[in-house]
Design a protein around this motif. Structure first.
Motif, PDB file in Angstrom:
ATOM      1  N   GLY A  48       8.472   8.927   7.058  1.00 57.96           N
ATOM      2  CA  GLY A  48       8.886   7.537   7.195  1.00 57.96           C
ATOM      3  C   GLY A  48      10.338   7.222   6.958  1.00 57.96           C
ATOM      4  N   ASN A  52      12.146   5.865  10.229  1.00 60.50           N
ATOM      5  CA  ASN A  52      12.409   4.431  10.015  1.00 60.50           C
ATOM      6  C   ASN A  52      13.894   4.156   9.908  1.00 60.50           C
ATOM      7  N   VAL A  67      10.716   0.416   4.915  1.00 60.99           N
ATOM      8  CA  VAL A  67      10.493   1.680   4.215  1.00 60.99           C
ATOM      9  C   VAL A  67       9.918   1.382   2.836  1.00 60.99           C
ATOM     10  N   ALA A 188       3.872  -0.313  11.753  1.00 62.41           N
ATOM     11  CA  ALA A 188       5.146  -0.028  12.410  1.00 62.41           C
ATOM     12  C   ALA A 188       5.510  -1.118  13.414  1.00 62.41           C
ATOM     13  N   CYS A 191       7.190  -4.098  11.984  1.00 66.97           N
ATOM     14  CA  CYS A 191       8.585  -3.902  11.562  1.00 66.97           C
ATOM     15  C   CYS A 191       9.517  -3.607  12.729  1.00 66.97           C
ATOM     16  N   TRP A 192       8.997  -2.908  13.757  1.00 63.83           N
ATOM     17  CA  TRP A 192       9.822  -2.498  14.898  1.00 63.83           C
ATOM     18  C   TRP A 192       9.053  -2.796  16.185  1.00 63.83           C
TER      19      TRP A 192
END
Length: 200
Positions: A48, A52, A67, A188, A191-192
């Motif tokens: 990660g 990340n 993270v 994920a 976050c992205w």
């Protein structure tokens, strides 16, 4: 910002870019130095915090975004007792007290002892630390790095680095871990959102 600007490049070029990124991010480089000083056998910072960090840099997000912690693997089959691993974990509390995020230390020589009970599937004993990286639930996540004594950064990436730079999350079906994979994907994407996901 063109977050896909390094997608499709040769592995050697992507490796150099990854090294440049982690050297420029204290959240990663500081823990690499601390881990090298800690001196565990076959150690690597994995998963990660590496991919990340790449995604954060390439999308202009703040350092550490998304993270939770930093995974530190090592391999020591001289003593497979929980007590031996726990002793290392407790020593690590002081060694990594100054890092930006908690460091989770795990002996990969012991995974086969607890994996079946936790995940309901057999797990063949590992021969070394790098073999464990090849069994991660996603090929994208299968990356580990180590800061060597001479200052170079050694990279283990059994499936290459292009999935990371292509913002692709791809399953690794070497073990059945669909629930774990789906949970990582769900988090994920929060976050992205730039990610493209291959279903299990």
């Amino acid at each position: 910002m063109d977050h896909l600007r390094y997608a499709g490049l040769p592995f050697e070029r992507q490796r150099d870019i990854l090294v440049e990124i982690v050297r420029g991010e204290p959240i990663v480089h500081d823990v690499l130095r601390a881990a090298r000083d800690f001196g565990l056998p076959q150690w690597r910072i994995v998963a990660g915090v590496i991919y990340n960090t790449v995604w954060n840099v390439l999308t202009g997000r703040p350092s550490g975004h998304g993270v939770k912690d930093i995974d530190l693997f090592y391999f020591d089959d001289a003593d497979l007792s929980w007590e031996a691993e726990d002793h290392v974990i407790k020593r690590g509390h002081d060694a990594f007290a100054g890092t930006a995020l908690p460091v989770e230390i795990r002996n990969q020589a012991r995974v086969h002892l607890w994996f079946p009970e936790k995940f309901g599937e057999d797990y063949a004993p590992l021969k070394d630390c790098d073999e464990s990286i090849a069994r991660f639930s996603s090929k994208t996540h299968a990356v580990g790095i180590r800061l060597e004594a001479d200052g170079t950064i050694d990279i283990c990436a059994p499936f290459g680095l292009d999935d990371i730079f292509s913002f692709m999350v791809v399953p690794n079906r070497v073990l059945y871990n669909e629930p774990g994979y789906n949970e990582k994907v769900r988090r994920a994407l929060q976050c992205w959102p730039e990610l493209t996901v291959e279903p299990w």
